[in-house]
Design an enzyme around this catalytic site. Structure first.
Site, PDB file in Angstrom:
ATOM      1  CE1 TYR A   1      -2.980  -3.050   0.298  1.00 32.23           C
ATOM      2  CE2 TYR A   1      -3.518  -2.436   2.548  1.00 32.23           C
ATOM      3  CZ  TYR A   1      -3.680  -3.270   1.464  1.00 32.23           C
ATOM      4  OH  TYR A   1      -4.567  -4.326   1.565  1.00 32.23           O
TER       5      TYR A   1
ATOM      6  CG  HIS B   1      -0.683  -8.683  -0.136  1.00 30.56           C
ATOM      7  ND1 HIS B   1      -0.366  -7.350   0.012  1.00 30.56           N
ATOM      8  CD2 HIS B   1      -1.971  -8.689  -0.523  1.00 30.56           C
ATOM      9  CE1 HIS B   1      -1.420  -6.601  -0.261  1.00 30.56           C
ATOM     10  NE2 HIS B   1      -2.403  -7.406  -0.603  1.00 30.56           N
TER      11      HIS B   1
END
Length: 309
Positions: A47, A107
């Site tokens: 992010y 992830h």
């Protein structure tokens, strides 16, 4: 309200995702959400805002707004760091200004070419397809994740975007079982079989994109938002709530953790106000009937390959 993970730690059943948040917005978002009552924050190296989140958390701790032990902080190992798990975790901890993570997730179940710790990337080959590293197995990555628990850097470890087969394999080769599988699931993409499989084997399901991505994913991926569905709108009117609150309450009653994201203060408050009503069995089943098996988060747009195919 919290879910007890398979290692005994408690995870707040609603959290705040910080994807696509940046700069000053992060500070205000984190501080305002803590004041509202949020105690769970979902971050990721990819992010590219862990440092900003860390500054906001430090301000919250230093001002006495909240104590570290009162928060549940998640972040994630990016695809390009599968061969550098320890270094990547330490880099995230440094940016977040934390001594430990409550939860560290793989992830995506894929390793790609390494680009330097902290420099998350999704390198493409000359053919425009994601440059997948086939020399690093998911089992190798998982055992490195387990070492983080043993070293005290991480309390819980988990997986993200794993299907039933990959989750089953992880259970087979793990010494420390995954505590969480974070997946996209919402009324238009319910994935009931995967949710049931995980819960049957003691893995908590966290729903990322629990509102179907709404406007953001429509813009990026051309997906359809479940919040416009007439069933959700009808229930919202009946319960005097919003369609988003109905979708979140449905997720909570499935015993899934929900992590909606928003940068708007009113939505922050609204998303948290889901504990003072309950959907009847009839209406839970009604929402169950609107599943369109519609994935809204489509990284294939950027990677040139559909990993979910």
């Amino acid at each position: 309200m919290a879910i007890t993970l398979n290692n005994g730690f408690k995870m707040p059943i609603i959290g705040l995702g910080v994807w696509r948040m940046e700069g000053q917005k992060i500070r205000d978002l984190i501080l305002n959400s803590i004041k509202i009552g949020y105690r769970h924050f979902d971050c990721a190296a990819d992010y590219k805002n862990e440092a900003e989140v860390g500054e906001a958390l430090k301000e919250a701790f230093d001002s006495g707004l909240v104590k570290r032990e009162d928060l549940f902080i998640t972040t994630k190992l990016w695809n390009s760091d599968h061969g550098h798990v320890l270094e990547a975790c330490k880099d995230s901890l440094k940016k977040l200004q934390l001594d430990y993570l409550d939860l560290y997730l793989v992830h995506f179940p894929v390793a790609v070419r390494h680009a330097g710790v902290g420099n998350t990337s999704s390198p493409l080959g000359d053919d425009g397809v994601l440059d997948i590293d086939t020399s690093i197995s998911l089992e190798t990555t998982w055992h490195a994740m387990e070492d983080l628990v043993l070293s005290g850097l991480v309390r819980s470890i988990g997986i993200s975007n794993y299907d039933i087969f990959l989750t089953r394999d992880c259970l087979a080769y793990s010494k420390i079982k995954p505590a969480v599988n974070q997946i996209e699931t919402h009324p238009y993409f319910q994935r009931d079989s995967l949710v049931k499989f995980c819960q049957k084997h003691g893995i908590c399901v966290t729903a990322h994109t629990p509102l179907g991505g709404a406007t953001a994913n429509t813009e990026w991926f051309g997906s359809v938002s479940c919040l416009d569905d007439q069933v959700l709108k009808g229930l919202a009117e009946k319960y005097k709530r919003t369609a988003a609150q109905i979708a979140l309450r449905w997720g909570i009653q499935r015993n899934t953790v929900v992590i909606p994201k928003t940068s708007k203060l009113e939505r922050l408050k609204e998303n948290f106000q889901v504990f003072d009503f309950e959907l009847s069995k009839e209406y839970m089943e009604l929402i169950g009937s609107i599943d369109k098996k519609c994935r809204t988060n489509q990284p294939a747009v950027f990677w040139g390959i559909d990993l979910f195919a």
